[in-house]
Design a protein around this motif. Structure first.
Motif, PDB file in Angstrom:
ATOM      1  N   ARG A 193       0.826  -1.216   0.000  1.00 33.04           N
ATOM      2  CA  ARG A 193       0.000   0.000   0.000  1.00 33.04           C
ATOM      3  C   ARG A 193       0.856   1.259   0.000  1.00 33.04           C
ATOM      4  N   GLU A 194       1.883   1.273   0.846  1.00 33.41           N
ATOM      5  CA  GLU A 194       2.742   2.455   0.928  1.00 33.41           C
ATOM      6  C   GLU A 194       3.549   2.642  -0.357  1.00 33.41           C
ATOM      7  N   LEU A 195       4.004   1.540  -0.933  1.00 32.50           N
ATOM      8  CA  LEU A 195       4.742   1.625  -2.189  1.00 32.50           C
ATOM      9  C   LEU A 195       3.822   2.147  -3.294  1.00 32.50           C
ATOM     10  N   ALA A 196       2.565   1.714  -3.281  1.00 34.99           N
ATOM     11  CA  ALA A 196       1.579   2.206  -4.252  1.00 34.99           C
ATOM     12  C   ALA A 196       1.426   3.718  -4.158  1.00 34.99           C
ATOM     13  N   THR A 197       1.336   4.219  -2.939  1.00 31.92           N
ATOM     14  CA  THR A 197       1.176   5.661  -2.736  1.00 31.92           C
ATOM     15  C   THR A 197       2.376   6.433  -3.282  1.00 31.92           C
ATOM     16  N   ASN A 198       3.570   5.883  -3.082  1.00 32.28           N
ATOM     17  CA  ASN A 198       4.753   6.562  -3.595  1.00 32.28           C
ATOM     18  C   ASN A 198       4.825   6.506  -5.117  1.00 32.28           C
ATOM     19  N   TYR A 199       4.360   5.411  -5.711  1.00 29.67           N
ATOM     20  CA  TYR A 199       4.264   5.362  -7.174  1.00 29.67           C
ATOM     21  C   TYR A 199       3.248   6.396  -7.667  1.00 29.67           C
ATOM     22  N   CYS A 258      -7.925  -0.181  -0.274  1.00 29.00           N
ATOM     23  CA  CYS A 258      -9.209  -0.267  -0.986  1.00 29.00           C
ATOM     24  C   CYS A 258      -9.795   1.125  -1.190  1.00 29.00           C
ATOM     25  N   ASN A 259      -9.765   1.933  -0.142  1.00 28.01           N
ATOM     26  CA  ASN A 259     -10.292   3.295  -0.256  1.00 28.01           C
ATOM     27  C   ASN A 259      -9.481   4.124  -1.245  1.00 28.01           C
ATOM     28  N   ASN A 260      -8.150   4.013  -1.164  1.00 25.72           N
ATOM     29  CA  ASN A 260      -7.300   4.792  -2.064  1.00 25.72           C
ATOM     30  C   ASN A 260      -7.534   4.416  -3.525  1.00 25.72           C
ATOM     31  N   LEU A 261      -7.705   3.137  -3.768  1.00 27.27           N
ATOM     32  CA  LEU A 261      -7.977   2.694  -5.134  1.00 27.27           C
ATOM     33  C   LEU A 261      -9.363   3.163  -5.572  1.00 27.27           C
ATOM     34  N   GLY A 262     -10.313   3.154  -4.638  1.00 29.69           N
ATOM     35  CA  GLY A 262     -11.651   3.661  -4.926  1.00 29.69           C
ATOM     36  C   GLY A 262     -11.619   5.113  -5.358  1.00 29.69           C
ATOM     37  N   LYS A 271       1.057   1.147 -12.019  1.00 31.62           N
ATOM     38  CA  LYS A 271       1.709   0.355 -10.985  1.00 31.62           C
ATOM     39  C   LYS A 271       1.083   0.626  -9.626  1.00 31.62           C
ATOM     40  N   ALA A 272       0.749   1.890  -9.369  1.00 31.00           N
ATOM     41  CA  ALA A 272       0.103   2.252  -8.103  1.00 31.00           C
ATOM     42  C   ALA A 272      -1.223   1.496  -7.957  1.00 31.00           C
ATOM     43  N   ALA A 273      -2.035   1.502  -9.019  1.00 31.12           N
ATOM     44  CA  ALA A 273      -3.326   0.815  -8.971  1.00 31.12           C
ATOM     45  C   ALA A 273      -3.153  -0.677  -8.757  1.00 31.12           C
ATOM     46  N   GLU A 274      -2.150  -1.277  -9.401  1.00 29.30           N
ATOM     47  CA  GLU A 274      -1.893  -2.713  -9.241  1.00 29.30           C
ATOM     48  C   GLU A 274      -1.528  -3.047  -7.797  1.00 29.30           C
ATOM     49  N   LEU A 275      -0.692  -2.207  -7.208  1.00 32.76           N
ATOM     50  CA  LEU A 275      -0.262  -2.457  -5.828  1.00 32.76           C
ATOM     51  C   LEU A 275      -1.386  -2.207  -4.832  1.00 32.76           C
ATOM     52  N   TYR A 276      -2.185  -1.164  -5.075  1.00 30.21           N
ATOM     53  CA  TYR A 276      -3.346  -0.942  -4.212  1.00 30.21           C
ATOM     54  C   TYR A 276      -4.290  -2.151  -4.285  1.00 30.21           C
ATOM     55  N   GLN A 277      -4.488  -2.676  -5.503  1.00 30.01           N
ATOM     56  CA  GLN A 277      -5.377  -3.823  -5.667  1.00 30.01           C
ATOM     57  C   GLN A 277      -4.833  -5.038  -4.927  1.00 30.01           C
ATOM     58  N   LYS A 278      -3.523  -5.264  -5.033  1.00 31.22           N
ATOM     59  CA  LYS A 278      -2.896  -6.390  -4.341  1.00 31.22           C
ATOM     60  C   LYS A 278      -3.099  -6.270  -2.833  1.00 31.22           C
ATOM     61  N   ALA A 279      -2.900  -5.077  -2.315  1.00 29.62           N
ATOM     62  CA  ALA A 279      -3.066  -4.855  -0.878  1.00 29.62           C
ATOM     63  C   ALA A 279      -4.529  -4.981  -0.473  1.00 29.62           C
ATOM     64  N   CYS A 280      -5.423  -4.416  -1.274  1.00 28.84           N
ATOM     65  CA  CYS A 280      -6.860  -4.472  -0.985  1.00 28.84           C
ATOM     66  C   CYS A 280      -7.365  -5.904  -0.988  1.00 28.84           C
ATOM     67  N   ASP A 281      -6.890  -6.706  -1.941  1.00 27.33           N
ATOM     68  CA  ASP A 281      -7.297  -8.108  -2.027  1.00 27.33           C
ATOM     69  C   ASP A 281      -6.910  -8.882  -0.778  1.00 27.33           C
ATOM     70  N   ASN A 282      -5.959  -8.326  -0.033  1.00 30.44           N
ATOM     71  CA  ASN A 282      -5.507  -8.978   1.200  1.00 30.44           C
ATOM     72  C   ASN A 282      -5.860  -8.158   2.434  1.00 30.44           C
ATOM     73  N   ASP A 283      -6.995  -7.461   2.318  1.00 33.10           N
ATOM     74  CA  ASP A 283      -7.640  -6.799   3.457  1.00 33.10           C
ATOM     75  C   ASP A 283      -6.869  -5.631   4.054  1.00 33.10           C
TER      76      ASP A 283
END
Length: 437
Positions: A250-256, A285-289, A268-280
């Protein structure tokens, strides 16, 4: 405390200097602890699953606890939360205290298992009383999370924190790396000894404790006890993210997304947010939303945004509840529903999100979704202001100036305009100057 529960699944007895081949030989000779160490040091999670499954089947309960970890996070096996819980329960029922401690979080939250604070307290205390320093350190600290309001006093908290600190420090001196991370956490968040905390985070991170890499990255990312260094933070976040530490993803996504220390890459940010969101990781999830809602760097997808806000809110991420409330209020993505919006803002406000308190105050002010009530509105504006929401301060200042739902008080109005100004709201500065003439 949430972070502490997160690290309990890292309970393997990490060691320095142990060669993978040496550990494999010891494991093959029947040394169950060596099997556990080999499984984690190898980072081959499919192999780990076979090793831990055999240990568990042979009646070595520490193997059951570790196998539960793999099922909980989908490491080398298909993710299966209920399977994970059953394995933790099996280990705990057979007095494997790490399994018990991992269960405590679920028992407190009622997540995937019936809520049972009494049982959580008993298991935590049992771990705290253990002769195993690693287990005892974690157990003593987790006892604090099981205390009710009557028990949660300064003396009791200090007692268990002191026990946890002493045991974690001693265990770390014996090169138990999880204890080094645990001790670093205490130094970081409670003692504010950032220099020593960084040394221990690095020691544990270098030894394979992924969560410790995340914590070390956080310090570089935020300039906490060290000069801010996004590049270094991103290197550490990637190590941790690749090792199933989804907070790091999640933090890496934000920096991307922001281009901090790395070339900006929204995909890449969206992919990482999705990966993190998929794992609760519900903040992810909110950031990707937000990204899907605004169409910022990804194709706008309002339906997907609402689904993500809902998942975030259901998971306890108050910003998700706030954003979901806004969609119901605006009625552009879903059917307009003022009542539903106010219910969601109430939930977020109860969770101490200042912006939600201010918005709920506005609804009591204009009577949309609730019965109009200026007094209630002002109470909510005050709470929002106390939570450092500049709009809440400004709205309360206006009420004091005009005597709306509250006794007129120009002096107090000026104070709240000043607070709004200090929080960065330019209109607050203008109104403060006007009243200060």
């Amino acid at each position: 405390m949430k972070k502490i529960f997160g690290i309990l699944v890292l309970f393997a007895s990490f060691v320095f200097g142990a060669d993978v081949n040496e550990l494999q030989k010891a494991c093959e000779s029947g040394d169950s602890k060596a099997c556990v160490k080999f499984g984690y040091k190898s980072k081959n999670y499919e192999l780990n699953a076979k090793v831990f499954s055999k240990l568990c089947d042979d009646g070595k309960m520490i193997g059951c606890s570790h196998l539960g970890d793999l099922y909980e996070y989908g490491k080398g096996v298909a993710k299966d939360i209920q399977k994970a819980i059953s394995l933790y329960q099996k280990a705990c029922d057979n007095d494997e205290l790490w399994g018990c401690l991992i269960l405590v979080s679920s028992l407190i939250e009622g997540k995937n298992i019936a809520k049972d604070i009494k049982k959580a307290k008993m298991l935590s205390q049992k771990a705290c009383d253990s002769n195993d320093l690693e287990i005892s350190a974690a157990g003593c600290f987790v006892v604090i999370a099981t205390m009710d309001e009557k028990e949660l006093n300064e003396k009791e908290v200090a007692k268990y924190k002191s026990l946890a600190t002493q045991k974690a420090q001693k265990s770390c001196e014996n090169d138990e790396l999880l204890s080094c991370f645990f001790y670093a956490f205490i130094l970081d968040y409670f003692e504010e000894d950032y220099k020593k905390a960084m040394e221990l985070y690095k020691k544990a991170c270098d030894g394979g404790v992924g969560e410790s890499c995340t914590s070390l990255a956080d310090m570089y990312n935020n300039g906490k006890g060290v000069e801010q260094n996004y590049k270094k933070a991103n290197e550490l976040y990637k190590i941790a993210c690749d090792d199933y530490e989804f907070e790091a993803c999640r933090e890496l996504a934000t920096n991307y997304k922001n281009g901090d220390g790395i070339r900006q890459d929204y995909k890449k940010a969206a992919e990482l947010y999705q990966k993190a969101c998929d794992n609760d990781e519900y903040e992810a999830c909110n950031n990707l939303g937000v990204m899907y809602d605004s169409g910022e760097s990804v194709d706008k997808n309002a339906k997907k945004a609402v689904e993500l806000y809902q998942k975030a809110c259901d998971g306890g991420e108050m910003a998700g509840c706030h954003n979901l409330a806004s969609t119901y209020y605006d009625g552009e993505i879903v059917r307009q529903d003022y009542k539903k919006a106010t219910e969601l803002w109430q939930k977020a406000c109860d969770g101490d999100l200042g912006n939600a308190c201010n918005q709920l105050g506005n609804r009591y002010w204009d009577g949309k979704g609730v019965e109009q009530n200026y007094k209630k509105a002002n109470e909510l504006f005050k709470k929002a202001c106390e939570l450092e929401n500049e709009f809440g301060c400004f709205n309360l200042a206006q009420s004091y100036e005009n005597g709306d739902g509250i006794r007129q008080d120009i002096k107090t109005a000026k104070e709240y305009y000043g607070k709004a100004c200090n929080l960065g709201y330019e209109d607050g500065c203008k109104e403060y100057k006007r009243l200060n003439k």
